[in-house]
Design an enzyme around this catalytic site. Structure first.
Site, mmCIF file in Angstrom:
data_model
loop_
_atom_site.group_PDB
_atom_site.id
_atom_site.type_symbol
_atom_site.label_atom_id
_atom_site.label_comp_id
_atom_site.label_asym_id
_atom_site.label_seq_id
_atom_site.Cartn_x
_atom_site.Cartn_y
_atom_site.Cartn_z
ATOM 1 N N PHE A 32 -15.497 3.228 6.956
ATOM 2 C CA PHE A 32 -14.163 3.675 6.557
ATOM 3 C C PHE A 32 -13.922 3.578 5.051
ATOM 4 C CE2 PHE A 32 -13.863 -0.762 8.005
ATOM 5 C CZ PHE A 32 -13.368 -1.374 6.868
ATOM 6 N N ASN A 35 -2.034 0.260 6.756
ATOM 7 C CA ASN A 35 -1.418 -0.933 7.333
ATOM 8 C C ASN A 35 -0.546 -1.744 6.375
ATOM 9 O OD1 ASN A 35 -3.484 -1.920 5.813
ATOM 10 N ND2 ASN A 35 -4.597 -2.892 7.486
ATOM 11 N N THR A 63 -5.022 -7.145 10.918
ATOM 12 C CA THR A 63 -5.402 -5.901 10.230
ATOM 13 C C THR A 63 -4.917 -4.681 11.010
ATOM 14 O OG1 THR A 63 -7.389 -7.041 9.432
ATOM 15 C CG2 THR A 63 -7.373 -4.628 9.279
ATOM 16 N N GLU A 123 -9.634 -11.273 -7.233
ATOM 17 C CA GLU A 123 -8.730 -10.114 -7.122
ATOM 18 C C GLU A 123 -7.597 -10.177 -8.152
ATOM 19 O OE1 GLU A 123 -9.538 -9.294 -2.360
ATOM 20 O OE2 GLU A 123 -7.547 -9.921 -3.002
ATOM 21 N N ARG A 157 2.856 -6.241 9.041
ATOM 22 C CA ARG A 157 2.147 -5.102 9.628
ATOM 23 C C ARG A 157 2.756 -4.683 10.962
ATOM 24 N NH1 ARG A 157 -3.816 -7.138 7.624
ATOM 25 N NH2 ARG A 157 -4.036 -5.696 5.871
ATOM 26 N N LYS A 165 0.830 -1.211 0.000
ATOM 27 C CA LYS A 165 0.000 0.000 0.000
ATOM 28 C C LYS A 165 0.870 1.269 0.000
ATOM 29 C CE LYS A 165 -3.916 -2.243 2.373
ATOM 30 N NZ LYS A 165 -4.899 -2.121 3.483
ATOM 31 N N TYR A 196 -12.297 -2.460 -3.650
ATOM 32 C CA TYR A 196 -12.791 -2.561 -2.275
ATOM 33 C C TYR A 196 -14.322 -2.540 -2.200
ATOM 34 C CZ TYR A 196 -8.215 -2.307 0.023
ATOM 35 O OH TYR A 196 -6.956 -2.593 0.498
#
Ligand code: IDP
Ligand code: MG
Length: 146
Positions: A59, A117, A93, A131, A107, A11, A51
């Site tokens: 969120f 994260n 998470t 995905e 993480r 990310k 997502y």
């Protein structure tokens, strides 16, 4: 044991902190092989579509916004039990939980907050297929020849 493929995304927080190499190294040292890879800056539609399962969560908007704050590295990882193995290497998470439960996890090592994260990983074989198809054409996945 069966060979599986799973989707991993490094990310924007982790690409920004220059942690790509250490994260990939964690995968490789633990029996996962990169068979497809691209670096990209996600567009709103791509992030929202990816997502979509979370669109009712409070969120969602922040998550989509965060995923567009910088480049991401999207990979297909292959190996024995790749889906579960990747989830194990990622840790919980919430990095605060990961730091307690699995201090060596990605993480725990590279993230501080639940919203930023470091990595995404498919949560089931079924979702991994969806995905992977979302980001890669079949011909972009490299079969191992040696
Ligand atoms: P996962 O990434 O461990 O599979 P999910 O529940 O699928 O976790 O959530 C997807 C992503 O949404 C998380 O990785 C995180 O970036 C974000 N997220 C999850 N829960 C929260 C939250 O309570 N607040 C803010 N962001 C969250
Ligand atoms: Mg998830």
């Amino acid at each position: 044991m069966t060979k599986e493929r799973t989707l991993s995304i490094i990310k924007p927080d982790a690409t920004g902190k220059n942690h790509i190499g250490e994260i990939i190294s964690t995968f490789e040292k633990n029996g996962l092989r990169i068979v497809a890879c691209k670096m990209t800056h996600l567009k709103q539609q791509e992030a929202e579509g990816f997502y979509a399962v979370h669109k009712e969560r409070p969120f969602f908007k922040d998550l989509v916004g965060f995923m567009m704050t910088g480049p991401v590295l999207i990979m297909v990882l292959e190996g024995e039990n790749a889906v579960a193995k990747n989830r194990e290497l990622m840790g919980a998470t919430d990095p605060k939980k990961a730091k307690v439960e699995s201090p060596q996890s990605i993480r725990a090592r590279f993230a501080d907050t639940i919203d930023e994260n470091a990595v995404h990983g498919s949560d089931s074989l079924e979702n991994a297929k969806i995905e992977i198809n979302y980001f890669f054409k079949p011909e972009e996945i490299c079969e191992r020849t040696r």
